[in-house]
Write an enzyme that holds these catalytic residues in place. Structure first.
Site, PDB file in Angstrom:
ATOM      1  N   GLU A   1      10.518  -8.676  -3.177  1.00 50.36           N
ATOM      2  CA  GLU A   1      11.505  -7.786  -2.551  1.00 50.36           C
ATOM      3  C   GLU A   1      12.757  -8.516  -2.071  1.00 50.36           C
ATOM      4  O   GLU A   1      13.846  -7.945  -2.050  1.00 50.36           O
ATOM      5  CB  GLU A   1      10.881  -7.018  -1.386  1.00 50.36           C
ATOM      6  CG  GLU A   1       9.876  -5.947  -1.805  1.00 50.36           C
ATOM      7  CD  GLU A   1       8.458  -6.482  -1.935  1.00 50.36           C
ATOM      8  OE1 GLU A   1       8.259  -7.716  -1.922  1.00 50.36           O
ATOM      9  OE2 GLU A   1       7.530  -5.654  -2.053  1.00 50.36           O
TER      10      GLU A   1
ATOM     11  N   PHE B   1      -2.598   0.646   7.539  1.00 48.38           N
ATOM     12  CA  PHE B   1      -2.477  -0.297   6.430  1.00 48.38           C
ATOM     13  C   PHE B   1      -1.027  -0.380   5.959  1.00 48.38           C
ATOM     14  O   PHE B   1      -0.393   0.638   5.732  1.00 48.38           O
ATOM     15  CB  PHE B   1      -3.393   0.130   5.274  1.00 48.38           C
ATOM     16  CG  PHE B   1      -3.246  -0.751   4.068  1.00 48.38           C
ATOM     17  CD1 PHE B   1      -3.587  -2.102   4.143  1.00 48.38           C
ATOM     18  CD2 PHE B   1      -2.743  -0.265   2.883  1.00 48.38           C
ATOM     19  CE1 PHE B   1      -3.434  -2.937   3.042  1.00 48.38           C
ATOM     20  CE2 PHE B   1      -2.589  -1.096   1.773  1.00 48.38           C
ATOM     21  CZ  PHE B   1      -2.935  -2.429   1.859  1.00 48.38           C
ATOM     22  N   GLN B   2      -0.535  -1.574   5.825  1.00 47.09           N
ATOM     23  CA  GLN B   2       0.862  -1.849   5.440  1.00 47.09           C
ATOM     24  C   GLN B   2       1.859  -1.155   6.368  1.00 47.09           C
ATOM     25  O   GLN B   2       2.928  -0.727   5.930  1.00 47.09           O
ATOM     26  CB  GLN B   2       1.110  -1.474   3.972  1.00 47.09           C
ATOM     27  CG  GLN B   2       0.329  -2.390   3.020  1.00 47.09           C
ATOM     28  CD  GLN B   2       0.804  -2.341   1.591  1.00 47.09           C
ATOM     29  OE1 GLN B   2       1.237  -1.310   1.101  1.00 47.09           O
ATOM     30  NE2 GLN B   2       0.725  -3.472   0.895  1.00 47.09           N
TER      31      GLN B   2
ATOM     32  N   LYS C   1       5.584   8.532   4.487  1.00 48.23           N
ATOM     33  CA  LYS C   1       5.142   9.103   3.212  1.00 48.23           C
ATOM     34  C   LYS C   1       5.035  10.631   3.271  1.00 48.23           C
ATOM     35  O   LYS C   1       5.349  11.312   2.290  1.00 48.23           O
ATOM     36  CB  LYS C   1       3.791   8.495   2.834  1.00 48.23           C
ATOM     37  CG  LYS C   1       3.439   8.694   1.369  1.00 48.23           C
ATOM     38  CD  LYS C   1       2.193   7.915   0.981  1.00 48.23           C
ATOM     39  CE  LYS C   1       1.843   8.162  -0.487  1.00 48.23           C
ATOM     40  NZ  LYS C   1       0.639   7.417  -0.889  1.00 48.23           N
TER      41      LYS C   1
ATOM     42  N   MET D   1      22.075 -31.618   0.044  1.00 44.20           N
ATOM     43  CA  MET D   1      22.875 -31.565   1.270  1.00 44.20           C
ATOM     44  C   MET D   1      22.089 -32.129   2.448  1.00 44.20           C
ATOM     45  O   MET D   1      22.650 -32.827   3.299  1.00 44.20           O
ATOM     46  CB  MET D   1      23.315 -30.126   1.543  1.00 44.20           C
ATOM     47  CG  MET D   1      24.386 -29.988   2.606  1.00 44.20           C
ATOM     48  SD  MET D   1      25.905 -30.874   2.188  1.00 44.20           S
ATOM     49  CE  MET D   1      26.892 -29.576   1.435  1.00 44.20           C
TER      50      MET D   1
END
Lengths: 186, 581
Positions: free
Chosen positions: B52, B114-115, B164, B482
């Protein structure tokens, strides 16, 4: 080219300019922030203060326009003039913020705070507490044989003074609302 | 007529109505209803990413190269938290994004489902604004408002969290025109009195400089056009931040190159010595200012910005102008022309003489080698061989990024995509895919370091799947260059954890994903290898083995003013332990 005066391997240099914070004069400002009363708006304002390291001395919030769903957040904050300007600009950037008023700049605002103060004790101390409450125009809103709850309204300084006087007389608990403020005149 | 539809359908409908044709995303439980709608239509092209974070960087690349908002769709919990780095990156660099996240059903919110993650809470400080939509009737209007907020004023990322059950439920669809956006209308016109004062300053200045930033690019192509007109008509020198490259062409006669920590000597010295600094859409970042009390001590400073909080934040200015760069420049030109197009010719002539002296220092000089490829040389060749092509450059973060900014020239805005404010390693590769999706026929090159590039290498699959012929130009020094440079110069050459150990065989890696892999180590082979990369019709992993210990100069060490730059020649003495006086 001008000289470089840093030593090889010097640990005093970091990826950032570690300058001393300038000791400038800080002053207290009372800000009124008019916001849409939507979920999370207070978190946005508080998150801005904590995330950017600004002070909050007092904060009150309530819906003031039920029809328009507008809330008024009153924040008392401290900082140098440039920090205060930055706070106002950052607040103004929050999408649901409609207006940011610096009441301190507009003129010494009317500021009031309400406190409930519980004092427990008997005998002379109890009588003295009641006498002082009269002087401060505090009301007794609850009473038992061993305690009073006083309701007092005024400036934060007045409430501080009253609470300090109550301390040796059996101060048990203090609840304060934080400052509500309006500018004077129209 | 009010249309009834499910929340999931509303998302797709609103995207169509907003003119969106491409979204970047990754499915999951909490966004399945939306993915089901995506399956049943052909107007919106969905790019399936591999992580993502990369979806957000792709959307950033898409947005930065087109001027349109980038759109992302990810699931709840880990989908949302993985997007956080990209959101923060977009916030720092003012990139317009609309990110959709799924959420557990409203009745489960707060139960550690969940999630489940507190997505609006987590992303509140890293978005311009965000919404949790609990009512399907409000979903479409919220989406239209989100596009409005993301793209007006100072652009930035916004996020819409959708439980949802809200996606499943049916509600009334609101068309874009009916959506309420009047409560967020930033000021775009600058104050005319202040603009007239700026014109007076322009007329008198002896040693002026334009200091431009990403705001010019964000304002749109018209702003870059107006900037070019003003710069060329006044003959004032111009420098730009990392984010603003391309607003004024690198081939323009007034161009001094980038300024800042690794900026050009002439640009930084001109900033230090100017008497009039006109900041257009830049924000006095700490990589630009160096030591604040010594920053351009004798100049009158003007700051044009659309964001009031950027003005007087770091550097107090004499003349602030709140407004959109394009609008303000239009008015500046109008007033300046009406007053007779005056500039201080004698002063300017002397000023340019001084600048030309600084240019003679040749601050980008480096010692080339016949045996090993110097990274600067690789970029010079890349520049020479791609000049005039329809070219877009993205970068990762580190030495290669600064060299790219120094050695590549940008003639137009929206051609340079880099992570400036946040400095996100792993940005460039997914961003290059996003750019390529928006410009299928263009040459899109990600100038990378091997360490940064590995951070989002999983997107090789995305590039293969969507046939994006992105070119990954890796300057491989087997070091976190760097970090290594800072350790060499400032931490007693103690190279703590700055080696890229256990690197893959990049050619084989390329082949395993159906890409072309090219490795080059001999400077004599470089040109042919670059041409092979450019001419290959497909993604290329270009493993350019470069000098391992090259440092990036010029460099203003932190806490030093602009006139105390470190050049390559000084650095040799510096390395030998000499205290430079």
């Amino acid at each position: 080219m001008a000289a470089l005066k840093i030593k090889k391997g010097s640990s005093s240099h970091s990826a950032y300019d570690l300058r001393d914070s300038h000791s400038q004069i800080e002053s207290s400002h009372t800000l009124a922030v008019i916001v849409d009363n939507e979920a999370g708006v207070l978190a946005r304002v508080i998150g801005l203060f904590s995330g950017r390291g600004y002070n909050i001395d007092s904060l009150t919030v309530a819906e003031v326009d039920h029809k328009g769903h507008k809330s008024r957040i009153t924040v008392v904050t401290r900082g140098t003039e440039s920090v205060i300007d930055q706070i106002k600009a950052q607040l103004g950037r929050i999408v649901p913020v409609h207006e940011v008023k610096d009441l301190t700049v507009e003129g010494s605002p009317v500021e009031r705070e309400l406190a409930l103060i519980k004092v427990s004790g008997t005998g002379d101390k109890r009588i003295e507490a009641l006498r002082l409450a009269e002087i401060f125009r505090a009301n007794v809103v609850d009473s038992t044989l061993e305690s009073f709850v006083f309701e007092i309204t005024g400036t934060p300084e007045k409430i501080d003074a009253f609470a300090d006087l109550m301390r040796p007389l059996g101060l048990a608990e203090v609840a304060r609302t934080g400052v509500a403020a309006l500018s004077r005149g129209v | 007529m009010a249309r009834q539809m499910t929340g999931a359908k509303m998302v797709v409908q609103a995207l169509k109505d907003q003119g969106v044709d491409t979204i970047f995303g990754y499915p999951g439980g909490a966004v399945l209803p939306i993915y089901d709608e995506i399956f049943q239509q052909n107007d919106i092209h969905h790019i399936l990413v591999r992580h993502e974070q990369a979806a957000v960087h792709m959307a950033e690349g898409y947005a930065r190269s087109t001027g349109k908002p980038g759109v992302v769709l990810v699931t709840s919990g880990p989908g949302a938290t993985n997007a956080v780095t990209g959101l923060t990156d977009a916030l720092m660099d003012s990139i317009p994004l609309v990110v959709f996240t799924g959420q557990v059903p409203t009745f489960m919110v707060g139960t550690d489902g969940f999630q489940e993650a507190d997505t609006v809470g987590i992303t509140r400080p890293c978005t311009k604004h965000n919404w949790l939509v609990k009512d399907t009737d409000k979903l479409s209007e919220t989406i239209h408002q989100a596009f409005h907020v993301a793209t007006s004023g100072r652009p930035g990322p916004v996020l819409i969290d959708m439980p949802k059950d809200v996606q499943f439920a049916t509600g009334t669809y609101t068309a874009p025109k009916a959506a309420r956006t009047d409560n967020y209308q930033p000021q775009v016109k600058g104050d005319l009195e202040a603009i007239t004062q700026l014109v007076e300053l322009i007329e008198q200045a002896e040693r002026p400089i334009f200091y431009t930033g990403g705001g010019v690019i964000n304002s749109g192509p018209a702003a870059s056009q107006l900037l070019r007109e003003l710069v060329d008509a006044t003959g004032f020198p111009i420098t730009s931040t990392l984010m603003g490259l391309g607003a004024y062409p690198a081939s323009g006669k007034s161009w001094l190159g980038m300024l800042g920590m690794h900026g050009l000597y002439e640009a930084n010295l001109a900033m230090h010595g100017c008497d009039l600094m006109i900041n257009l859409g830049a924000r006095f970042d700490d990589r630009i200012t160096g030591r604040i009390p010594d920053f351009s001590p004798r100049s009158t400073k003007v700051h044009v910005d659309i964001d009031a909080s950027s003005i007087n934040k770091i550097i107090p200015v004499e003349l602030p102008i709140l407004g959109d760069i394009g609008h303000v420049l239009e008015d500046v030109l109008k007033v300046w022309k009406a007053r007779g197009r005056k500039v201080n010719k004698a002063g300017l002539e002397k000023w340019w003489k001084k600048i030309d002296e600084w240019k003679k220092v040749n601050c980008l000089a480096y010692t080339n080698s016949e045996k090993t490829i110097k990274p600067q040389y690789a970029l010079q060749r890349l520049e020479a061989l791609t000049k005039g092509m329809d070219r877009y450059i993205t970068t990762e973060v580190g030495q290669h990024q600064m060299w790219a900014a120094q050695f590549l020239g940008f003639e137009d805005p929206n051609r340079w995509m880099t992570s400036g404010g946040l400095g996100t390693m792993g940005y460039g590769f997914p961003a290059s895919i996003g750019v390529q999706i928006a410009h299928p026929d263009a040459l899109v090159i990600n100038v990378a370091g091997e360490a940064s590039w590995l951070m989002n290498m999983q997107e090789m699959g995305t590039a293969t799947q969507f046939r994006t012929p992105v070119k990954q130009f890796i300057l491989n020094n087997e070091r976190l260059g760097m970090v290594r440079q800072w350790q060499e110069l400032l931490h007693g050459e103690r190279y703590s954890q700055s080696w890229s150990e256990s690197l893959p065989d990049f050619v084989k890696l390329a082949e395993s994903f159906g890409w072309k892999g090219i490795q080059v180590s001999d400077p004599a082979d470089l040109d042919d290898a670059i041409m092979e990369m450019i001419n290959y019709d497909g993604p290329v992993l270009f493993d350019c083995l470069v000098e391992k210990h090259e440092n990036c100069f010029p460099m203003i060490p932190s806490g030093k003013p602009h006139n105390e730059m470190l050049l390559a020649a000084d650095a040799d003495a510096f390395k030998e332990g000499a205290t430079l006086v």
